[in-house]
Design a protein around this motif. Structure first.
Motif, PDB file in Angstrom:
ATOM      1  N   VAL A  97     -13.274 -21.845   3.813  1.00  0.00           N
ATOM      2  CA  VAL A  97     -14.496 -22.622   3.568  1.00  0.00           C
ATOM      3  C   VAL A  97     -15.291 -22.005   2.422  1.00  0.00           C
ATOM      4  CG1 VAL A  97     -14.628 -23.398   5.952  1.00  0.00           C
ATOM      5  CG2 VAL A  97     -15.826 -21.301   5.269  1.00  0.00           C
ATOM      6  N   SER A  98     -16.149 -22.819   1.817  1.00  0.00           N
ATOM      7  CA  SER A  98     -17.047 -22.322   0.774  1.00  0.00           C
ATOM      8  C   SER A  98     -18.092 -21.409   1.396  1.00  0.00           C
ATOM      9  CB  SER A  98     -17.744 -23.493   0.084  1.00  0.00           C
ATOM     10  OG  SER A  98     -18.640 -24.122   0.993  1.00  0.00           O
ATOM     11  N   HIS A  99     -18.767 -20.634   0.551  1.00  0.00           N
ATOM     12  CA  HIS A  99     -19.790 -19.723   1.061  1.00  0.00           C
ATOM     13  C   HIS A  99     -20.948 -20.508   1.669  1.00  0.00           C
ATOM     14  CE1 HIS A  99     -21.749 -15.871   1.486  1.00  0.00           C
ATOM     15  NE2 HIS A  99     -22.842 -16.356   0.912  1.00  0.00           N
ATOM     16  N   ALA A 100     -21.307 -21.625   1.070  1.00  0.00           N
ATOM     17  CA  ALA A 100     -22.401 -22.430   1.600  1.00  0.00           C
ATOM     18  C   ALA A 100     -22.062 -22.958   2.989  1.00  0.00           C
ATOM     19  CB  ALA A 100     -22.707 -23.588   0.651  1.00  0.00           C
ATOM     20  N   LEU A 101     -20.827 -23.440   3.163  1.00  0.00           N
ATOM     21  CA  LEU A 101     -20.423 -23.932   4.472  1.00  0.00           C
ATOM     22  C   LEU A 101     -20.314 -22.780   5.472  1.00  0.00           C
ATOM     23  CD1 LEU A 101     -19.537 -26.187   6.325  1.00  0.00           C
ATOM     24  CD2 LEU A 101     -17.219 -26.007   5.385  1.00  0.00           C
ATOM     25  N   ALA A 102     -19.860 -21.621   4.991  1.00  0.00           N
ATOM     26  CA  ALA A 102     -19.760 -20.454   5.878  1.00  0.00           C
ATOM     27  C   ALA A 102     -21.122 -20.084   6.445  1.00  0.00           C
ATOM     28  CB  ALA A 102     -19.158 -19.272   5.128  1.00  0.00           C
ATOM     29  N   ARG A 103     -22.159 -20.166   5.640  1.00  0.00           N
ATOM     30  CA  ARG A 103     -23.498 -19.847   6.125  1.00  0.00           C
ATOM     31  C   ARG A 103     -23.960 -20.880   7.160  1.00  0.00           C
ATOM     32  NH1 ARG A 103     -26.361 -15.858   4.154  1.00  0.00           N
ATOM     33  NH2 ARG A 103     -28.275 -16.813   4.951  1.00  0.00           N
ATOM     34  N   GLN A 104     -23.609 -22.133   6.955  1.00  0.00           N
ATOM     35  CA  GLN A 104     -23.936 -23.148   7.958  1.00  0.00           C
ATOM     36  C   GLN A 104     -23.214 -22.865   9.275  1.00  0.00           C
ATOM     37  OE1 GLN A 104     -23.852 -27.348   6.643  1.00  0.00           O
ATOM     38  NE2 GLN A 104     -23.567 -26.568   4.569  1.00  0.00           N
TER      39      GLN A 104
END
Length: 906
Positions: A832-839
């Protein structure tokens, strides 16, 4: 070879004068030429000296620990730290980079000996080869073994006797030994001060401290952006001095490390106790320090050296402000590097973080300060996010920030100031990876342990080991509690080294133990209105009926139950029965992280202290578990609670009429506490309710028996009396029927004592004792969280059911995942992207139902989580049609209730 005592640092030795093979040995691979081992050793040594200067480490303590002259001790330690990678000068390591191997071969270093290539662990090679090399330079043998044990542990774990044999390169060609000798001679002649170490026994405190320093300096010195590869000056000393300049810049610059220089917060500020409390409270109005604060301040002023401060005081007496005041005083007196406040839970840590941030801002006085939130949910905290690279309105950086470098795994306690869970500190006393880095971060700080009564025998024993370590590392410690059982207090004081009998002192009390002796005093606490104690049946219907009766004429109250299942069921029972104008809230730990934070904030907004900006509801009820029990500033008009050990009931009662208010409902002018299960005609049901599983039968039954004859509590006067009555070796139970007393004393007490002894024994097997000899301290101690060690021991800070960190995810018909049912899908087989990982990270929570944890651990590794660094510790909780089915167990995620369990057929 020259002895260290026969020379001064060589200012003229140039790289071009070295044996070519010693110059080409590499430490860091990479294009075009990598970074040579000698240059890396010089870099890390320079970082060590810069960091010791930056943190104002006390030379006297270091000289005593290591038997070194005080005027040269920092340079000696910097020299030793740089030797950590000496074992990379071996064929088993040098073969790992083809370009580096080719360069070595071009200068006559052969890789043709298979036995030598098998020794591929460079940390083991350092442990195997360096002691004799140091002894050849005049260093005493036992001293060399101790310091090599420390610096060779920089990959996370100490070696035990015999481990290093695997690091010795067997039958290597002679040219390798010649290259190592030449490399060490060049390094030694450049940096070694005059004199040799005394032949002393180095204690484990010192070994762990040096191991922590080595790892931290290696992390910093290995950053190629800060320390460019290659020989940066013609001479070795020139390279090292330039590396010191780079290290100073890396430490100081906010865009890099942003490590604030050590200096007392009280420098140049008024010393008056009342003025300091006013500043802590951030008020311009005239303030007088509370009696607790004045008494403690007087006791501290009479002392010298690092101190143990034990505070036993009722809720609402200003213990937190006292902890801040004590940290100011002790830091000014002892030169402590900072402060760490350890709390029982993440929720209490979050609340204390805000208060500590306000405290630091009040005393920053233009200086750069750093604060870290040290627990598993820190990345999700909004305040922490705002403190990353914060700037003021005028474009200037604000004084208090939270540097990203410290936020990386295992580094949180390195920051000068921190708040977090006690677990983060307790991992320092167990053989988890880089445990000594945690200890180095705590060394010479003021460490505050709040709510020390809140732990079982296992965690309490680990706290005693932590206390030993903290004293040895030069810390001052503040222990805070509403009250402590006598045996617990005595054990903690004995751990600190207090052997003399303590003078009698009435509750509430403050005790200080330091080099000036032991001093204890009492003070006058704020009298609270008497609390009427009432009993009711333990059934949920009984709790619901009583809660509705309390709400009839208005008021803001709470029901605190002992399990999440009971909280959810009670909430559902009341949801359809409360009056329409009632604010009904549910708060427990089984929500995804972002939702739990929202629940916590909503709870504080409704039931927090008086605030002119918001109006308290006319009618409100909170259904909560133990998350509402500690450190959250909540104020209820009435309270209902499940039966629990008396100290925890008193803690809950501290939320009754906590603040003075202009108005409370007529029915709630007197604080009242209803306790489910407190019925005189029968014993409480500890099995169906699971209370016995949570707290143990013995403490629940003794609490039940003692409280039957306590219809009114007069606080604070009764706090200590009630706790000592329940926790006495032989509680007074003559008023209960003989068969009940027999069950409590002969059955439950025996089981309770046996369980406590088992827990204490388990803690002893796992904890590393700082009084042990360094070479044997780690024998039979399990590594990290390994489950397959020979003793079947596991490093954990709390006992209880195994838990798993999960992320609830909805699975669609195509096997794709969604965070919420209506969100866009993503492929679990793709990183996953970093943005999605944070979500995803914001949705994690911890579950411990046994059948579920077994199922989750047996799942395959999905790249979406397993291959992103933020998510590697999380398992997906896969919901098909909203449910995860594991045998007869159904697990669902309800938007209002959180994670719910249901057994099919029930």
């Amino acid at each position: 070879m020259l002895r260290a005592s026969e020379h001064l640092p060589n200012t003229r030795l140039e790289f071009t004068c070295l044996l070519p093979a010693s110059r080409t040995l590499w430490a860091k691979s990479g294009e075009p030429q990598g970074h040579s081992l000698l240059c890396h050793m010089l870099d890390v040594s320079a970082v060590a000296l810069a960091l010791l200067d930056h943190c104002q480490i006390d030379n006297t303590q270091l000289a005593r620990w290591f038997g070194l002259p005080a005027e040269h001790v920092r340079l000696w330690l910097a020299l030793l730290v740089g030797l950590h990678d000496f074992g990379k000068a071996t064929p088993g390591f040098q073969v790992k980079w083809p370009a580096g191997q080719a360069a070595d071969e071009a200068l006559g270093l052969s890789f043709a000996a298979p036995d030598a290539l098998r020794a591929s662990r460079h940390d083991l090679a350092t442990a195997a080869l360096l002691p004799k090399a140091l002894q050849a330079r005049g260093v005493p043998c036992p001293w060399a073994l101790a310091v090599v044990q420390a610096i060779s542990a920089h990959h996370g774990f100490n070696f035990v006797p015999g481990d290093s044999k695997a690091g010795k390169p067997l039958r290597e060609p002679a040219a390798w030994g010649q290259a190592r000798d030449a490399l060490l001679d060049a390094y030694w002649h450049t940096l070694a001060p005059q004199g040799i170490p005394e032949e002393i026994d180095i204690c484990l405190d010192a070994v762990a401290w040096l191991a922590g320093l080595t790892s931290v300096c290696d992390w910093i010195g290995s950053n190629s952006e800060w320390f460019a590869p290659g020989e940066r000056q013609p001479t070795l000393l020139g390279h090292w001095m330039h590396a010191r300049q780079l290290a100073v810049a890396a430490l100081a610059e906010p865009e890099r490390l942003g490590w604030p220089i050590t200096q007392p917060l009280l420098d140049g500020l008024p010393q008056d106790c009342h003025a300091l409390i006013a500043r802590i409270l951030q008020t311009d109005a005239p303030v007088r320090a509370r009696p607790l604060q004045q008494v403690a301040d007087t006791l501290l002023a009479q002392g010298q050296g690092p101190a143990l401060l034990v505070v036993e005081a009722p809720m609402g007496e200003g213990k937190t402000e006292l902890a801040f005041l004590a940290s100011l005083r002790l830091q000014a007196r002892q030169g402590h590097r900072g402060l760490y406040v350890a709390l029982p839970t993440q929720a209490t840590g979050n609340a204390m973080f805000e208060r500590t941030l306000t405290f630091l801002r009040a005393f920053a006085d233009g200086r750069a300060l750093d604060i870290q939130l040290a627990h598993g949910g820190a990345l999700l905290n909004d305040s922490v996010a705002r403190l990353r690279n914060v700037w003021g309105e005028d474009g200037k950086r604000e004084a208090v920030r939270s540097a990203a470098w410290f936020a990386q795994r295992r580094r949180g306690l390195l920051s000068p100031y921190g708040v977090g869970t006690v677990d983060q500190a307790l991992f320092g006393v167990m053989n988890v990876k880089h445990h000594f880095v945690r200890l180095w971060g705590l060394a010479n700080k003021v460490v505050v342990l709040d709510e020390v009564h809140a732990y079982d025998a296992y965690t309490g024993s680990l706290i005693e080991y932590l206390l030993k370590w903290l004293k040895g590392l030069g810390c001052s410690v503040v222990l805070m509690s509403a009250t402590l059982p006598t045996a617990t207090r005595q054990a903690l004081l004995k751990t600190w080294g207090v052997r003399s009998a303590l003078p009698e002192c009435a509750y509430p009390r403050v005790l200080v133990a330091d080099q000036a002796g032991v001093r204890v005093d009492t003070f006058t606490a704020r009298e609270q209105a008497p609390i009427q104690l009432l009993g009711l049946e333990e059934s949920l219907d009984s709790l619901a009926t009583q809660a509705l009766d309390c709400l009839a004429d208005g008021g803001c109250g709470a029901v605190i139950v002992n399990t999440v299942d009971r909280a959810q069921a009670l909430f559902q029972l009341l949801r359809e029965r409360v009056p329409d104008d009632t604010v009904l809230q549910l708060f427990h730990a089984r929500y995804p992280a972002e939702q739990r934070r929202e629940k916590e904030q909503a709870t504080l907004a409704t039931f927090g202290p008086p605030d002119a900006s918001r109006q308290r509801p006319q009618r409100a009820l909170l259904i909560a578990t133990q998350v509402a029990e500690q450190s959250l500033d909540l104020d209820f008009d009435f309270l209902l609670s499940d039966l629990a050990p008396v100290d925890l009931l008193l803690q809950r009662a501290g939320r009754l009429h906590r603040h003075r208010r202009a108005w409370r409902p007529t029915d709630h002018q007197q604080p009242r506490l209803w306790v489910a299960g407190l019925c005189a005609d029968r014993l409480p049901d500890l099995k169906t309710t699971h209370w016995g599983h949570v707290y143990g039968d013995y403490l629940c039954l003794v609490t039940w028996a003692i409280l039957l004859r306590e219809p009114v509590w007069h606080l604070p006067a009764d706090i200590d009396r009630l706790v000592q009555a329940v926790y006495a070796p032989w509680p007074e139970l003559d008023h209960v029927p003989d068969e009940v007393r027999t069950r409590i004393e002969d059955v439950c007490r025996v089981e309770h004592k046996a369980e406590a002894q088992f827990q204490q024994g388990l803690a002893k097997q796992l904890a590393i004792d700082p009084r042990a000899e360094p070479d044997v301290a780690y024998i039979d101690k399990p590594h990290g969280g390994d489950e397959d060690d020979t003793l079947a021991l596991r490093n954990r800070t709390r006992l209880g059911d195994d838990s798993v960190t999960v992320i609830p995810l909805w699975v669609d018909a195509d096997g794709l995942w969604r965070i919420h049912p209506d969100d866009a899908p993503f492929d679990p087989q793709q990183v996953v992207s970093h943005a999605l990982a944070r979500q995803l990270l914001a949705r994690q929570l911890t579950l411990s139902r046994k059948a579920l944890t077994v199922h989750l651990k047996a799942q395959p590794a999905y790249p979406a989580l397993a291959e992103h660094p933020l998510l590697t510790q999380s398992q997906p909780l896969l919901l098909v049609d909203g449910v995860c089915r594991v045998g007869k167990l159904e697990v669902s995620l309800d938007a209002e209730l959180g994670v719910c369990y249901r057994r099919v057929g029930e």
